[in-house]
Design an enzyme around this catalytic site. Sequence first.
Site, PDB file in Angstrom:
ATOM      1  N   CYS A   1     128.817  11.512  20.695  1.00 56.08           N
ATOM      2  CA  CYS A   1     129.464  10.278  20.244  1.00 56.08           C
ATOM      3  C   CYS A   1     130.966  10.483  20.057  1.00 56.08           C
ATOM      4  CB  CYS A   1     128.895   9.843  18.897  1.00 56.08           C
ATOM      5  SG  CYS A   1     127.198   9.282  18.929  1.00 56.08           S
TER       6      CYS A   1
ATOM      7  N   GLU B   1     132.839   9.542  17.529  1.00 55.85           N
ATOM      8  CA  GLU B   1     133.227   9.944  16.164  1.00 55.85           C
ATOM      9  C   GLU B   1     133.135  11.449  15.993  1.00 55.85           C
ATOM     10  OE1 GLU B   1     131.151   7.604  17.133  1.00 55.85           O
ATOM     11  OE2 GLU B   1     131.049   5.928  15.731  1.00 55.85           O
TER      12      GLU B   1
ATOM     13  N   GLU C   1     129.226  11.281  27.830  1.00 59.06           N
ATOM     14  CA  GLU C   1     127.795  11.323  28.159  1.00 59.06           C
ATOM     15  C   GLU C   1     127.490  12.415  29.181  1.00 59.06           C
ATOM     16  OE1 GLU C   1     126.625   7.262  29.061  1.00 59.06           O
ATOM     17  OE2 GLU C   1     126.842   6.712  26.943  1.00 59.06           O
TER      18      GLU C   1
ATOM     19  N   ASN D   1     133.247   8.696  23.404  1.00 57.20           N
ATOM     20  CA  ASN D   1     131.922   9.235  23.724  1.00 57.20           C
ATOM     21  C   ASN D   1     131.913   9.863  25.108  1.00 57.20           C
ATOM     22  OD1 ASN D   1     132.131   6.434  24.436  1.00 57.20           O
ATOM     23  ND2 ASN D   1     129.935   6.307  24.760  1.00 57.20           N
TER      24      ASN D   1
ATOM     25  N   CYS E   1     126.782   5.893  14.110  1.00 59.90           N
ATOM     26  CA  CYS E   1     125.351   6.213  14.047  1.00 59.90           C
ATOM     27  C   CYS E   1     125.086   7.206  12.909  1.00 59.90           C
ATOM     28  CB  CYS E   1     124.874   6.789  15.377  1.00 59.90           C
ATOM     29  SG  CYS E   1     125.328   8.518  15.635  1.00 59.90           S
TER      30      CYS E   1
ATOM     31  N   CYS F   1     126.590  10.745  13.228  1.00 62.03           N
ATOM     32  CA  CYS F   1     128.040  10.763  12.993  1.00 62.03           C
ATOM     33  C   CYS F   1     128.343  10.600  11.507  1.00 62.03           C
ATOM     34  CB  CYS F   1     128.725   9.677  13.814  1.00 62.03           C
ATOM     35  SG  CYS F   1     128.718  10.065  15.581  1.00 62.03           S
TER      36      CYS F   1
HETATM   37  N1  THU Z   1     127.854   6.198  20.514  1.00 59.86           N
HETATM   38  C1  THU Z   1     128.993   6.619  19.889  1.00 59.86           C
HETATM   39  O1  THU Z   1     129.916   7.128  20.527  1.00 59.86           O
HETATM   40  N2  THU Z   1     129.072   6.470  18.552  1.00 59.86           N
HETATM   41  C2  THU Z   1     128.089   5.946  17.768  1.00 59.86           C
HETATM   42  O2  THU Z   1     128.200   5.957  16.553  1.00 59.86           O
HETATM   43  C3  THU Z   1     126.914   5.343  18.397  1.00 59.86           C
HETATM   44  C4  THU Z   1     126.740   5.587  19.832  1.00 59.86           C
HETATM   45  C5  THU Z   1     127.737   6.391  21.954  1.00 59.86           C
HETATM   46  C6  THU Z   1     126.697   7.391  22.355  1.00 59.86           C
HETATM   47  C7  THU Z   1     126.355   6.927  23.756  1.00 59.86           C
HETATM   48  O3  THU Z   1     127.302   7.503  24.656  1.00 59.86           O
HETATM   49  C8  THU Z   1     126.584   5.435  23.719  1.00 59.86           C
HETATM   50  O4  THU Z   1     127.384   5.177  22.578  1.00 59.86           O
HETATM   51  C9  THU Z   1     125.295   4.609  23.616  1.00 59.86           C
HETATM   52  O5  THU Z   1     124.507   5.037  22.581  1.00 59.86           O
END
Ligand code: THU
Length: 160
Positions: free
Chosen positions: A73, A75, A64, A62, A112, A115
């Site tokens: 994310c 994925e 940000e 991920n 999520c 994804c």
């Molecule tokens: N995140 C992912 O990388 N994958 C997911 O399926 C759920 C959330 C990340 C996004 C963000 O950087 C952090 O987790 C918190 O939501």
Amino acid sequence: MKEIKIETKLRLFEGLGELPIDAFNLMQSAINARTKAYAPYSNFSVGAAILLDNGAVVTGSNQENASYPSGLCAERTAIYAAGAQYPDAKMLKMAICAGSKTNITQTPIPPCGACRQAISEYEIKQSTPIEIYFMGETGQVAQSLSIKNLLPFMFDKSVL
Ligand code: THU
């Protein structure tokens, strides 16, 4: 009125040691990818690794952003990289490892909704299922034999 019931199926492995060797290796790549996450805002880091039918493993974590919705994310970072680098390869398996910096996550963390939608696009495009393994930092590993188990009743190109 008619009620429809949609069933889904997951498998749970007791730990990394119970995984088949290819899934174990792929999860190790996801665990390694997770260390490269850029997650200063959520302190929640995720790693993903995708095994392609040409033997390549594409990873993502991920990423940000101070403008929160601009982040992505793990994925989708991985799956879009795989699609961009190897447009003709099929995706066989995906492994995901996720956890918070502030507490130990011991249960499997599923991808999520956004994804899941992205994974479904590639599964439909290639007409073969993508196996998905997901876990927290330690503990059980869940396996879904297709994105269809994680995203029943999906929106796809057939309705466009
Ligand atoms: N995140 C992912 O990388 N994958 C997911 O399926 C759920 C959330 C990340 C996004 C963000 O950087 C952090 O987790 C918190 O939501």
